[in-house]
Design a protein around this motif. Structure first.
Motif, PDB file in Angstrom:
ATOM      1  N   ASP A   1       1.381   2.763  -3.540  1.00  0.00           N
ATOM      2  CA  ASP A   1       0.262   3.250  -4.339  1.00  0.00           C
ATOM      3  C   ASP A   1       0.399   4.715  -4.731  1.00  0.00           C
ATOM      4  OD1 ASP A   1      -0.959   0.784  -4.336  1.00  0.00           O
ATOM      5  OD2 ASP A   1      -2.223   1.209  -2.589  1.00  0.00           O
ATOM      6  N   SER A   2       1.138   5.479  -3.938  1.00  0.00           N
ATOM      7  CA  SER A   2       1.317   6.902  -4.245  1.00  0.00           C
ATOM      8  C   SER A   2       2.559   7.170  -5.093  1.00  0.00           C
ATOM      9  CB  SER A   2       1.405   7.714  -2.946  1.00  0.00           C
ATOM     10  OG  SER A   2       2.484   7.245  -2.146  1.00  0.00           O
TER      11      SER A   2
ATOM     12  N   VAL B   1       2.198   3.311 -10.513  1.00  0.00           N
ATOM     13  CA  VAL B   1       0.760   3.384 -10.800  1.00  0.00           C
ATOM     14  C   VAL B   1       0.443   2.566 -12.061  1.00  0.00           C
ATOM     15  CG1 VAL B   1      -1.162   4.889 -11.417  1.00  0.00           C
ATOM     16  CG2 VAL B   1       0.496   5.631  -9.689  1.00  0.00           C
TER      17      VAL B   1
ATOM     18  N   ARG C   1       0.007  -7.904  -5.746  1.00  0.00           N
ATOM     19  CA  ARG C   1      -1.158  -7.663  -4.894  1.00  0.00           C
ATOM     20  C   ARG C   1      -2.205  -8.766  -5.112  1.00  0.00           C
ATOM     21  NH1 ARG C   1      -2.278  -1.979  -5.070  1.00  0.00           N
ATOM     22  NH2 ARG C   1      -1.324  -1.838  -2.993  1.00  0.00           N
TER      23      ARG C   1
ATOM     24  N   HIS D   1      -7.407  -8.045  -9.940  1.00  0.00           N
ATOM     25  CA  HIS D   1      -6.022  -7.568 -10.046  1.00  0.00           C
ATOM     26  C   HIS D   1      -5.215  -8.405 -11.034  1.00  0.00           C
ATOM     27  CE1 HIS D   1      -6.962  -5.042  -6.578  1.00  0.00           C
ATOM     28  NE2 HIS D   1      -5.848  -4.389  -6.845  1.00  0.00           N
TER      29      HIS D   1
ATOM     30  N   LEU E   1       3.165  -4.589  -9.636  1.00  0.00           N
ATOM     31  CA  LEU E   1       2.452  -4.252  -8.409  1.00  0.00           C
ATOM     32  C   LEU E   1       1.073  -4.907  -8.400  1.00  0.00           C
ATOM     33  CD1 LEU E   1       2.174  -2.718  -5.760  1.00  0.00           C
ATOM     34  CD2 LEU E   1       1.500  -0.688  -7.053  1.00  0.00           C
TER      35      LEU E   1
ATOM     36  N   ALA F   1       0.821  -1.214   0.000  1.00  0.00           N
ATOM     37  CA  ALA F   1       0.000   0.000   0.000  1.00  0.00           C
ATOM     38  C   ALA F   1       0.852   1.260   0.000  1.00  0.00           C
ATOM     39  CB  ALA F   1      -0.941  -0.008   1.203  1.00  0.00           C
TER      40      ALA F   1
END
Length: 409
Positions: free
Chosen positions: A352-353, A358, A367, A383, A363, A349
């Motif tokens: 994510d930024s 992105v 996940r 996902h 990723l 998590a």
């Protein structure tokens, strides 16, 4: 000359790959003008591929190539009417009968990885000038038209010329910085060979082998450099898994499902010895740590025997000395193995930024894997599907779609 034979053809190809950078280095040191020398060497190599299988390999193949390339270079200068001043300086030189034994391959690598070039240009020029690959071969490796790759290589040569670079080994801090660039370029070449970023095949074995060959070359000249040793170890330990990474149909097999009996034990054993040597020094670098992680996996005869706490600890150190979202992502996998899937998801998590991650298929796929472990099959399915759409690799797409399909079966 050695009598030729059909069985000599692979030997001749390997010999030319080995000698190409040495001959180019000898010409550039003598004449300067990198671009003209590179073209002349390519012509000499082409002549050798035609003549040597028919007439035999010369007693001094390196000297033969230097002589032929020098003559080609002089012919080029003589025929170029716009360069009459250079003609008087170069064309008057006698083709050398004695070829110095000095190997300038490392200097040539430093030149090809000049800091004024982009990473893509550094990679292409390295494969062309040091690896001895043709423009067409490089274009195929990176799935671009040959004309596009030819322009990229030509521009790279022109930028080096415009920068006024001398054919000398840098010293001090500059040498260390340039060496890091060289290792990074070779690392990129290997990664593209090990897991192709796009196309129908999962890996390009020829490209991975070429990267290993070039790193062996650097290691032979800098055997005491721990990061060079670490990079070679990392490549060998990773490449050792190549036969177990795909099914007969070419589908991807993840690390935890691979038949470890198919790993190349010779490469594994050599890699582990190199890891030990690289870790004996006073400092740690990212390639040494990645090699140590690969060695930890190689030490486990079965996936259940993997020392995940050690893997996680090594990733933690790597994350501190060389922060990178991919390192954090890999640490999340190790953390999930030691503290559970929820702990791994919590670490994911934090990415994510990060704009670099992105929508990244890695990723999304990790996940999905961890969500599947928690029992959240609906989110895992979504996902996996998103990850499949986000990758340009057909082999990875098939694998991710199959994972999603199993959750809906």
């Amino acid at each position: 000359m050695t009598a030729p034979g059909i069985e000599d053809l692979p030997h001749i190809e390997d010999l030319l790959r080995e000698l190409t950078p040495q001959v180019l280095g000898a010409l550039v040191r003598r004449h300067g003008q990198f671009e003209g020398c590179e073209d002349a060497v390519q012509e000499a190599v082409l002549a050798a591929t035609v003549q040597w299988p028919a007439e035999g390999v010369p007693n001094s193949p390196r000297g033969w190539l230097v002589t032929v390339a020098s003559r080609r270079l002089i012919d080029q200068v003589r025929s170029d009417h716009a360069r009459r001043e250079r003609e008087s300086a170069t064309a008057g030189e006698v083709v050398p009968e004695h070829v110095p034994d000095t190997d300038d391959t490392l200097v040539l690598l430093f030149l090809c990885c000049h800091p004024t070039l982009t990473a893509a240009s550094q990679t292409a020029l390295t494969l062309r000038a040091v690896g001895g690959l043709t423009t067409a071969e490089i274009a195929r490796a990176f799935l671009v038209p040959e004309a596009t790759m030819a322009v990229r290589i030509s521009r790279a040569k022109q930028r080096i010329k415009a920068a006024g670079s001398s054919f000398d080994m840098p010293s001090g801090a500059e040498r260390e910085e340039r060496l890091r660039v060289v290792l990074h370029v070779l690392y990129l070449i290997f990664n593209e060979g090990y897991t192709a970023s796009s196309g129908g095949e999962l890996h390009r074995v020829d490209l991975a082998r070429e990267a290993i060959r070039l790193v062996r070359m650097v290691h032979a000249q800098l055997p005491e450099d721990a990061e060079v040793t670490g990079l070679l170890a990392l490549m060998l330990l990773t490449h050792a898994r190549r036969d177990a990474r795909t099914t007969a149909a070419g589908d991807l097999v993840p690390l935890d499902e691979q038949d470890r009996a198919e790993w190349d034990r010779g490469l594994v054993d050599e890699g582990i010895e190199l890891v030990k040597a690289s870790l004996a020094g006073p400092s740690l670098g990212p390639y040494q740590l990645q090699a140590a992680i690969a060695a930890t996996h190689a030490d486990a005869a079965e996936v259940e025997e993997t020392n995940w706490p050690q893997v996680h600890a090594l990733y933690l150190i790597l994350e501190r000395i060389a922060p990178n979202p991919m390192v954090t992502l890999n640490r999340a996998i190790a953390l999930a193995e030691t503290e559970g899937a929820q702990a791994g998801l919590a670490l994911l998590a934090t990415l994510d930024s990060d704009e670099r991650m992105v929508g990244h298929h890695r990723l999304l796929s990790v996940r999905a894997h961890l969500l599947e472990k928690t029992g959240d099959t609906a989110q895992a399915y979504e996902h996996y599907r998103r990850a499949a759409k986000a990758t340009a690799s057909m082999a990875e797409q098939r694998y991710l779609e199959s994972r999603a399909g199993r959750l809906r079966a």
